[in-house]
Enzyme design. Sequence first.
Site, short mmCIF file in Angstrom:
data_model
loop_
_atom_site.label_atom_id
_atom_site.label_comp_id
_atom_site.label_asym_id
_atom_site.label_seq_id
_atom_site.Cartn_x
_atom_site.Cartn_y
_atom_site.Cartn_z
N GLY A 69 0.84 -1.19 0.00
CA GLY A 69 0.00 0.00 0.00
C GLY A 69 0.88 1.25 0.00
O GLY A 69 0.58 2.23 -0.68
N THR A 70 1.97 1.19 0.75
CA THR A 70 2.88 2.33 0.82
C THR A 70 3.43 2.67 -0.56
O THR A 70 3.47 3.84 -0.97
CB THR A 70 4.04 2.01 1.79
OG1 THR A 70 3.47 1.71 3.07
CG2 THR A 70 5.00 3.17 1.92
N HIS A 199 -2.74 -7.24 2.50
CA HIS A 199 -2.68 -7.84 3.84
C HIS A 199 -3.69 -7.29 4.82
O HIS A 199 -3.73 -7.70 5.98
CB HIS A 199 -1.25 -7.78 4.41
CG HIS A 199 -0.80 -6.44 4.90
ND1 HIS A 199 -0.71 -6.14 6.24
CD2 HIS A 199 -0.41 -5.33 4.25
CE1 HIS A 199 -0.25 -4.90 6.38
NE2 HIS A 199 -0.07 -4.38 5.20
N THR A 235 9.65 -8.30 -12.72
CA THR A 235 8.94 -9.58 -12.87
C THR A 235 7.90 -9.65 -11.76
O THR A 235 8.19 -9.36 -10.60
CB THR A 235 9.93 -10.75 -12.78
OG1 THR A 235 10.88 -10.59 -13.83
CG2 THR A 235 9.22 -12.09 -12.93
N CYS A 325 2.03 1.21 12.52
CA CYS A 325 3.12 1.95 11.89
C CYS A 325 3.70 3.01 12.79
O CYS A 325 4.71 3.61 12.49
CB CYS A 325 2.65 2.58 10.59
SG CYS A 325 2.27 1.30 9.43
N1 PLP Z 1 -2.61 3.30 4.45
C1 PLP Z 1 -3.27 2.90 5.54
C2 PLP Z 1 -4.52 3.62 5.94
C3 PLP Z 1 -2.80 1.82 6.29
O1 PLP Z 1 -3.46 1.45 7.39
C4 PLP Z 1 -1.62 1.18 5.88
C5 PLP Z 1 -1.05 0.06 6.67
O2 PLP Z 1 -1.19 0.03 7.88
C6 PLP Z 1 -0.97 1.63 4.72
C7 PLP Z 1 -1.49 2.70 4.02
C8 PLP Z 1 0.30 0.99 4.22
O3 PLP Z 1 0.02 -0.25 3.62
P1 PLP Z 1 1.20 -1.34 3.50
O4 PLP Z 1 1.40 -1.90 4.87
O5 PLP Z 1 0.68 -2.35 2.53
O6 PLP Z 1 2.39 -0.62 2.99
#
Ligand code: PLP
Length: 384
Positions: A69-70, A199, A235, A325
């Site tokens: 997601g990041t 995830h 890939t 985080c």
């Molecule tokens: N955005 C939100 C709102 C999240 O809660 C998270 C993960 O906790 C992320 C982004 C980041 O996703 P990833 O852990 O897949 O990098």
Amino acid sequence: MIYLDNAATTPMDPRVRESMLPFFGERFGNPSSMHYAGRFARSAVENARKDIASLIVAQPEEIIFTASGTESANLAINGIVYSGKMENCHIITSAIEHPAVLEPCRELLRRGFTVTFLPVGKDGIIEPELLENAMRPDTKFVSLMSANNVTGVLQPVNELCKIAHNHGAIFHTDAVQAAGKIPINVSASGVDLMTVSAHKLYGPQGMGALFVRKGVTLKPLIHGGGQERGLRPATENVAGIAGFGCAAALAHKEMTQNAVHLVGLRERIINTLSQRIKNIYFIGDRYRRLPGHICLGLTGQEGQAITLLLALDRQGFALSSGSACSSHNTGEPSHVLRAMGYDPVTALGPVRITLGRFTTSDEVDRFIAAFIKAVEALKPATLR
Ligand code: PLP
């Protein structure tokens, strides 16, 4: 262990794991190869793309696979502002975003862009009126999340997107917490870019996707072969992609059933704890929230949140304070609660309980009993 930290990550659904296994074994082909092994892998990737598109009502060719997601949020933000037409423009985001959005925006601020970080009300909602007032002629990009990871509060994304569009700006939403839990329809909302992560919906860690509306041009962050329309060359992680697709299809099919289950458990926890703990308060809008998400505080005992969580951890209950985080910053007030107007002491102590598809009624009963006991064992509340 009784796992109540599903906003940090969800356990992988056994059906997802099953869907991934062949790609760790005999189905090892590279999706870019022309032979049968490659074609098999390619069809797994394309089927997963369809399942993720279907979850958010997009076209399959509008889905780009990434490694998190990041990464998706970074690609959305940097990809758009460096796409050629936006140098040094004004950007709007909110003060409650996840670091995946906040940090790239702060970096753009250091590089000469102007960035507005919208505050929120005590209910944790980003008010459309505040966005309307913050829009300027040079505002070219707006990034506002769909659901907050600390409070679970749902944001009025459709309205926010409309305001951005009325002023000619591109709109991105971080839907990492929302996707798979509440209905999402990018065709109806009109959002241009949307970040999702596997995830948080019972898929594998290290797999993300970015929805890029047809006609929206991004500059890639990395350069290499032409995979993922040149936007994310490498890939493909075929096993991860297949798992993500399976997770998205299951979340789509079972969304209503999961939400009914989660709301029932959530309300039981909130109602019982409200009756049994005098100084408890709930953070964020009471009903505009993710089905399984609770965020609470204990007046006068906020500084003891970590003690409480560690005591529960010793008894086998996994829950968290704020977000995973920021857990490396333990001892820092939550930036989300600060943006909601809570004072620094109160912002030290959110307790986040996030239920998941596999949480049972019996686990909830055991948790409620253990939580009440653990609160009783804390030092008495201090008056401030
Ligand atoms: N955005 C939100 C709102 C999240 O809660 C998270 C993960 O906790 C992320 C982004 C980041 O996703 P990833 O852990 O897949 O990098």
